[in-house]
Motif scaffolding. Structure first.
Motif, PDB file in Angstrom:
ATOM      1  N   GLY A  98       0.824  -1.207   0.000  1.00  0.00           N
ATOM      2  CA  GLY A  98       0.000   0.000   0.000  1.00  0.00           C
ATOM      3  C   GLY A  98       0.857   1.255   0.000  1.00  0.00           C
ATOM      4  N   SER A  99       0.199   2.389  -0.236  1.00  0.00           N
ATOM      5  CA  SER A  99       0.893   3.669  -0.296  1.00  0.00           C
ATOM      6  C   SER A  99       1.198   4.175   1.106  1.00  0.00           C
ATOM      7  CB  SER A  99       0.033   4.693  -1.041  1.00  0.00           C
ATOM      8  OG  SER A  99       0.664   5.953  -1.059  1.00  0.00           O
ATOM      9  N   PRO A 100       2.446   4.568   1.379  1.00  0.00           N
ATOM     10  CA  PRO A 100       2.780   5.039   2.721  1.00  0.00           C
ATOM     11  C   PRO A 100       2.102   6.362   3.036  1.00  0.00           C
ATOM     12  CG  PRO A 100       4.604   5.420   1.205  1.00  0.00           C
ATOM     13  CD  PRO A 100       3.601   4.591   0.469  1.00  0.00           C
ATOM     14  N   ALA A 101       1.719   6.537   4.292  1.00  0.00           N
ATOM     15  CA  ALA A 101       1.079   7.776   4.720  1.00  0.00           C
ATOM     16  C   ALA A 101       2.136   8.842   4.982  1.00  0.00           C
ATOM     17  CB  ALA A 101       0.259   7.527   5.979  1.00  0.00           C
ATOM     18  N   LYS A 102       1.690  10.090   4.946  1.00  0.00           N
ATOM     19  CA  LYS A 102       2.583  11.205   5.237  1.00  0.00           C
ATOM     20  C   LYS A 102       1.982  12.017   6.378  1.00  0.00           C
ATOM     21  CE  LYS A 102       4.531  11.532   0.589  1.00  0.00           C
ATOM     22  NZ  LYS A 102       4.811  12.420  -0.568  1.00  0.00           N
ATOM     23  N   TYR A 103       2.861  12.596   7.187  1.00  0.00           N
ATOM     24  CA  TYR A 103       2.428  13.294   8.393  1.00  0.00           C
ATOM     25  C   TYR A 103       2.963  14.731   8.356  1.00  0.00           C
ATOM     26  CZ  TYR A 103       2.007   8.363   9.533  1.00  0.00           C
ATOM     27  OH  TYR A 103       1.716   7.025   9.479  1.00  0.00           O
ATOM     28  N   MET A 104       2.075  15.677   8.609  1.00  0.00           N
ATOM     29  CA  MET A 104       2.437  17.085   8.543  1.00  0.00           C
ATOM     30  C   MET A 104       1.846  17.832   9.725  1.00  0.00           C
ATOM     31  SD  MET A 104       1.759  17.784   4.485  1.00  0.00           S
ATOM     32  CE  MET A 104       2.643  16.880   3.211  1.00  0.00           C
ATOM     33  N   GLN A 105       2.409  18.998   9.984  1.00  0.00           N
ATOM     34  CA  GLN A 105       1.896  19.850  11.052  1.00  0.00           C
ATOM     35  C   GLN A 105       1.592  21.233  10.496  1.00  0.00           C
ATOM     36  OE1 GLN A 105       5.206  19.013  13.907  1.00  0.00           O
ATOM     37  NE2 GLN A 105       3.561  18.480  15.332  1.00  0.00           N
ATOM     38  N   ILE A 106       0.613  21.881  11.113  1.00  0.00           N
ATOM     39  CA  ILE A 106       0.181  23.193  10.669  1.00  0.00           C
ATOM     40  C   ILE A 106       0.165  24.140  11.866  1.00  0.00           C
ATOM     41  CG2 ILE A 106      -2.260  22.615  11.017  1.00  0.00           C
ATOM     42  CD1 ILE A 106      -2.937  24.423   8.670  1.00  0.00           C
ATOM     43  N   TYR A 107       0.523  25.383  11.632  1.00  0.00           N
ATOM     44  CA  TYR A 107       0.530  26.377  12.698  1.00  0.00           C
ATOM     45  C   TYR A 107      -0.890  26.732  13.096  1.00  0.00           C
ATOM     46  CZ  TYR A 107       5.484  26.976  11.773  1.00  0.00           C
ATOM     47  OH  TYR A 107       6.829  26.749  11.614  1.00  0.00           O
ATOM     48  N   ARG A 108      -1.079  26.960  14.377  1.00  0.00           N
ATOM     49  CA  ARG A 108      -2.391  27.362  14.882  1.00  0.00           C
ATOM     50  C   ARG A 108      -2.633  28.844  14.610  1.00  0.00           C
ATOM     51  NH1 ARG A 108      -4.821  24.011  18.811  1.00  0.00           N
ATOM     52  NH2 ARG A 108      -3.514  22.288  19.552  1.00  0.00           N
ATOM     53  N   SER A 109      -3.902  29.188  14.426  1.00  0.00           N
ATOM     54  CA  SER A 109      -4.255  30.597  14.279  1.00  0.00           C
ATOM     55  C   SER A 109      -4.128  31.323  15.616  1.00  0.00           C
ATOM     56  CB  SER A 109      -5.691  30.738  13.757  1.00  0.00           C
ATOM     57  OG  SER A 109      -5.821  30.134  12.496  1.00  0.00           O
ATOM     58  N   ARG A 110      -4.466  30.616  16.682  1.00  0.00           N
ATOM     59  CA  ARG A 110      -4.413  31.241  18.008  1.00  0.00           C
ATOM     60  C   ARG A 110      -4.208  30.165  19.057  1.00  0.00           C
ATOM     61  NH1 ARG A 110      -8.257  32.557  22.078  1.00  0.00           N
ATOM     62  NH2 ARG A 110      -7.654  34.401  23.283  1.00  0.00           N
ATOM     63  N   GLU A 111      -3.216  30.359  19.896  1.00  0.00           N
ATOM     64  CA  GLU A 111      -2.964  29.447  20.992  1.00  0.00           C
ATOM     65  C   GLU A 111      -3.861  29.789  22.179  1.00  0.00           C
ATOM     66  OE1 GLU A 111      -1.158  26.849  20.892  1.00  0.00           O
ATOM     67  OE2 GLU A 111       0.032  27.138  19.075  1.00  0.00           O
ATOM     68  N   VAL A 112      -4.035  28.827  23.059  1.00  0.00           N
ATOM     69  CA  VAL A 112      -4.836  29.057  24.262  1.00  0.00           C
ATOM     70  C   VAL A 112      -4.198  30.157  25.111  1.00  0.00           C
ATOM     71  CG1 VAL A 112      -5.754  28.035  26.366  1.00  0.00           C
ATOM     72  CG2 VAL A 112      -5.635  26.674  24.263  1.00  0.00           C
ATOM     73  N   GLY A 113      -4.975  31.184  25.451  1.00  0.00           N
ATOM     74  CA  GLY A 113      -4.457  32.276  26.266  1.00  0.00           C
ATOM     75  C   GLY A 113      -3.797  33.388  25.479  1.00  0.00           C
ATOM     76  N   GLN A 114      -3.649  33.232  24.183  1.00  0.00           N
ATOM     77  CA  GLN A 114      -3.004  34.265  23.364  1.00  0.00           C
ATOM     78  C   GLN A 114      -3.935  35.456  23.188  1.00  0.00           C
ATOM     79  OE1 GLN A 114      -1.784  32.895  19.506  1.00  0.00           O
ATOM     80  NE2 GLN A 114      -1.035  34.893  18.841  1.00  0.00           N
ATOM     81  N   SER A 115      -3.381  36.664  23.223  1.00  0.00           N
ATOM     82  CA  SER A 115      -4.203  37.864  23.076  1.00  0.00           C
ATOM     83  C   SER A 115      -4.743  37.956  21.652  1.00  0.00           C
ATOM     84  CB  SER A 115      -3.374  39.119  23.397  1.00  0.00           C
ATOM     85  OG  SER A 115      -2.379  39.319  22.405  1.00  0.00           O
ATOM     86  N   TYR A 116      -5.893  38.598  21.516  1.00  0.00           N
ATOM     87  CA  TYR A 116      -6.509  38.733  20.201  1.00  0.00           C
ATOM     88  C   TYR A 116      -5.683  39.639  19.287  1.00  0.00           C
ATOM     89  CZ  TYR A 116     -10.669  36.409  21.986  1.00  0.00           C
ATOM     90  OH  TYR A 116     -11.534  35.487  22.522  1.00  0.00           O
ATOM     91  N   LEU A 117      -4.960  40.599  19.877  1.00  0.00           N
ATOM     92  CA  LEU A 117      -4.151  41.504  19.065  1.00  0.00           C
ATOM     93  C   LEU A 117      -3.015  40.748  18.379  1.00  0.00           C
ATOM     94  CD1 LEU A 117      -3.561  44.369  18.128  1.00  0.00           C
ATOM     95  CD2 LEU A 117      -2.178  44.695  20.206  1.00  0.00           C
ATOM     96  N   THR A 118      -2.282  39.975  19.151  1.00  0.00           N
ATOM     97  CA  THR A 118      -1.162  39.228  18.565  1.00  0.00           C
ATOM     98  C   THR A 118      -1.640  38.073  17.695  1.00  0.00           C
ATOM     99  OG1 THR A 118      -1.013  37.804  20.524  1.00  0.00           O
ATOM    100  CG2 THR A 118       0.345  39.800  20.489  1.00  0.00           C
ATOM    101  N   SER A 119      -2.894  37.640  17.916  1.00  0.00           N
ATOM    102  CA  SER A 119      -3.402  36.526  17.120  1.00  0.00           C
ATOM    103  C   SER A 119      -3.685  36.932  15.674  1.00  0.00           C
ATOM    104  CB  SER A 119      -4.679  35.952  17.743  1.00  0.00           C
ATOM    105  OG  SER A 119      -5.743  36.890  17.684  1.00  0.00           O
ATOM    106  N   ILE A 120      -3.743  38.241  15.392  1.00  0.00           N
ATOM    107  CA  ILE A 120      -3.961  38.690  14.012  1.00  0.00           C
ATOM    108  C   ILE A 120      -2.800  38.241  13.129  1.00  0.00           C
ATOM    109  CG2 ILE A 120      -4.186  40.702  12.511  1.00  0.00           C
ATOM    110  CD1 ILE A 120      -5.537  42.161  14.815  1.00  0.00           C
ATOM    111  N   GLY A 121      -1.586  38.485  13.618  1.00  0.00           N
ATOM    112  CA  GLY A 121      -0.411  38.085  12.853  1.00  0.00           C
ATOM    113  C   GLY A 121      -0.289  36.581  12.720  1.00  0.00           C
ATOM    114  N   THR A 122      -0.542  35.852  13.806  1.00  0.00           N
ATOM    115  CA  THR A 122      -0.429  34.400  13.751  1.00  0.00           C
ATOM    116  C   THR A 122      -1.515  33.788  12.871  1.00  0.00           C
ATOM    117  OG1 THR A 122      -1.727  34.236  15.805  1.00  0.00           O
ATOM    118  CG2 THR A 122       0.675  34.244  16.009  1.00  0.00           C
TER     119      THR A 122
END
Length: 229
Positions: A108-132
């Motif tokens: 079978g075809s091997p799977a691939k694993y990737m990671q993606i950046y979060r838009s906002r982490e828990v506790g992160q301010s809404y102002l700084t979350s615009i850039g992220t």
């Protein structure tokens, strides 16, 4: 005196062009919405490349249960995506894929694993979350260009929203047709999660599944599939 160079297009012409483009865009969106509501019926029996979005807080456990009932040979190659801070989910996916490989003798075809950046982490301010958030959207766009999935499977983690929105835009623009399947978490008994509500209200998900009958009554376009846990 020399006459000033006149614009090639007059104002009425520009308005007509703009209106035509808007009408074409609306017609394309309506076509995508109409076709998106149809069941997935591949033109050929070839497997379809599948993007699987994982998430913490029980999302991955539910997605693993969903994957165990699928005919995995039809959904291949498989690409697993989890948040950049969520290594546990990808580890669970590797365990599942290893068990499948062992049962089939490594074929079978091997799977691939990737990671993606979060838009906002828990506790992160809404102002700084615009850039992220902007950075996360750009990262999601790059991942979708690289993967170009034919099927997207997700069940609620926030990381699925930019991926699904980009997949929908790709369909509108004619870049790639990805069928989006959303399975609402079993923890959602009376109302949809924020991710589910967005994908349902904006009609981004091609097929929307819930695990409780009262949810199906409240959201009639959803399909009740019973408890998957």
């Amino acid at each position: 005196m020399e006459r000033k160079h006149e614009c090639c297009f007059s104002s009425p012409t520009l308005i007509a062009i703009a209106v035509s483009l808007i009408l074409i865009a609306i017609a394309r969106i309506l076509y995508v919405l109409y076709r998106s509501g149809k069941p997935l019926r591949p033109k050929s029996p070839k497997p379809v490349s599948t993007l699987i979005v994982l998430g913490s807080g029980g999302h991955t456990a539910e997605m693993i249960n969903v994957l165990t009932v699928l005919q995995k040979d039809w959904f291949s190659p498989r690409f697993y995506i989890a948040a950049a801070t969520d290594n546990m989910s990808l580890q669970k996916a590797r365990v599942l894929e290893d068990s499948w490989a062992h049962s089939t003798g490594g074929t079978g075809s091997p799977a691939k694993y990737m990671q993606i950046y979060r838009s906002r982490e828990v506790g992160q301010s809404y102002l700084t979350s615009i850039g992220t958030t902007l950075f996360a959207i750009a990262h999601a766009l790059w991942l979708m260009i690289v993967i170009r999935p034919q099927v997207v499977l997700c069940n609620g983690p926030g990381t699925c929203i930019p991926l699904c929105v980009i997949a929908f835009l790709f369909k509108v623009l004619g870049i790639r047709w990805s069928s989006i399947f959303y399975v609402e978490s079993i923890a959602r008994v009376k109302r949809l999660s924020l991710s589910g509500l967005l994908l349902y209200k904006l009609r981004i998900a091609d097929q929307f599944f819930v695990q409780w009958p009262q949810l199906q009554k409240k959201y009639p376009r959803a399909h009740h599939v019973g408890c998957l846990m």
